[in-house]
Design an enzyme around this catalytic site. Structure first.
Site, PDB file in Angstrom:
ATOM      1  N   TRP A 105       0.829  -1.209   0.000  1.00 17.71           N
ATOM      2  CA  TRP A 105       0.000   0.000   0.000  1.00 17.71           C
ATOM      3  C   TRP A 105       0.861   1.256   0.000  1.00 17.71           C
ATOM      4  CZ3 TRP A 105      -4.286  -1.406  -1.813  1.00 17.71           C
ATOM      5  CH2 TRP A 105      -4.840  -2.650  -1.478  1.00 17.71           C
ATOM      6  N   ASP A 175      -1.611   6.570   6.658  1.00 14.53           N
ATOM      7  CA  ASP A 175      -2.692   5.700   6.206  1.00 14.53           C
ATOM      8  C   ASP A 175      -2.923   4.680   7.317  1.00 14.53           C
ATOM      9  OD1 ASP A 175      -4.350   3.805   5.079  1.00 14.53           O
ATOM     10  OD2 ASP A 175      -3.014   3.306   3.414  1.00 14.53           O
ATOM     11  N   LYS A 199     -12.324  -1.991   7.881  1.00 17.31           N
ATOM     12  CA  LYS A 199     -11.591  -2.896   8.768  1.00 17.31           C
ATOM     13  C   LYS A 199     -12.128  -2.806  10.200  1.00 17.31           C
ATOM     14  CE  LYS A 199      -8.441  -3.034   5.344  1.00 17.31           C
ATOM     15  NZ  LYS A 199      -8.160  -4.171   4.457  1.00 17.31           N
TER      16      LYS A 199
END
Length: 364
Positions: A105, A175, A199
């Site tokens: 990511w 992030d 999540k």
């Protein structure tokens, strides 16, 4: 009423949601607040929805003790759109942004930033197959950088920052898509925190951005309206139609966290859950091997391999038959992964630990 017979859900995202929240949403789905409408049918300009929207912001501010000089935004596009919005707003062609690479990511994030200005790797653990988080003393950035960007938890590789770097006057942007709300965080150490909701915060479709107000004033003004953070800050995230049901669910999850004792209690619970599984790995004499180095292990995503490939396939097949969902590792790396987000019960993690021990006893 939803059946209480639940799958052992270890999906990496969208992931498990609290049963209590799902049951409340079911009760209110057709008739919210005696309105004769579902929350999904209401105008986002209505008083009923506005109360839900502002209540969710209030609960998030309370849980994280978010200072008054930060805005809380509800956006769309997931964490992936933030890879673009961050540099579009804060990185000019004459500047450099520093990215710390700890997995896929962060690689995607720096790729997007290169479209807007210069980038540099302040640190990277790619040469070690992303098994660890860089030591703080390894991180190199410049005081003139536009910002420093990190990924706080790496879902694919199962690593997590245990201590965040101090970047002084350079804004630290994180992030936190896969570990937001999992433990207390000092928001004031960051310029921006962003996270997809799917999540720990709620269902997919909502992206939370916590952004310092002085950064809004410095942001690039010559970009499309919907990609400006200021557009959404000025309109309380109601410039256009927001994902209303997702924000409603997010608010209910935040209330659930408060009822469980807040972030300190949630963190303690997450530590207990992860320990159940890591202990099995560590005590297996090599039958199971963890991907992440011990000092960088994630409490959210536990990545591991079984002693050989054929046995690993059998492990995953038998686990699926036993009711364990989502244990396959990410398609890019393979192996096994147990995602133990906030809403995954201790009992579910205990069941997996017991299954792993039984499987080893049968096959070693």
């Amino acid at each position: 009423m939803i059946s209480t017979k639940r799958a052992y859900n270890f999906n990496a995202g969208p992931s498990a949601l609290p049963l209590e929240v799902l049951q409340k949403a079911q009760e209110e789905l057709v008739d919210f607040n005696n309105s004769g409408m579902s929350i999904m049918e209401m105008s986002h300009r209505s008083k009923d929805y506005e109360a839900v929207h502002n209540d969710a912001i209030t609960h998030l501010r309370s849980l994280y003790s978010i200072p008054d000089n930060y805005e809380v935004l509800f956006l769309q596009g997931g964490g992936s759109l933030q890879f673009t919005m961050v540099p579009m707003n804060f990185l000019s062609e004459a500047q450099t942004a520093s990215y710390i690479l700890t997995g896929s990511w962060s690689e995607k994030a720096i790729k997007e930033a290169k479209l807007f200005g210069q980038t540099q790797q302040a640190a990277s653990t790619k040469d070690n197959a992303y098994r660890n988080i860089p030591a703080l003393e390894e991180i190199q950035f410049n005081e003139t950088d536009a910002y420093v960007h990190i990924t706080s938890n790496n879902t694919i590789y199962g690593t997590q920052w245990q201590e965040f770097p101090q970047t002084g006057e350079v804004p630290l942007i994180a992030d936190m898509s896969s570990d937001i709300l999992s433990k207390p965080v000092d928001v004031s150490n960051f310029g921006i925190i962003y996270a997809g909701a799917q999540k720990n915060l709620g269902p997919s479709g909502v992206t939370v951005v916590i952004i310092r107000k002085d950064l809004l004033e410095k942001a690039n003004k010559n970009i499309p309206t919907m990609l400006k953070y200021s557009t959404h800050a000025d309109a309380n995230s109601l410039y256009n139609t927001p994902p209303t049901f997702g924000i409603y669910m997010l608010g209910e999850v935040l209330k659930w966290v408060e009822e469980k004792g807040g972030l300190e209690a949630i963190a303690k619970n997450n530590e207990e859950k992860a320990k159940l599984i890591y202990d099995v790995i560590d005590n297996s004499n090599g039958f199971y091997s963890g991907h992440a180095t011990p000092e960088s292990r994630s409490l959210m995503n536990i990545t591991f391999r079984v002693t050989n490939e054929e046995l690993e396939k059998q492990f995953l097949a038998e686990a699926k038959e036993a009711g364990f969902i989502g244990l396959n590792g990410h398609r890019s790396v393979g192996g096994c992964r147990a995602s133990t987000y906030n809403s995954v019960p201790v009992e579910t993690c205990k069941a997996l630990a017991d299954f792993m021990i039984a499987f080893q006893n049968k096959h070693q």
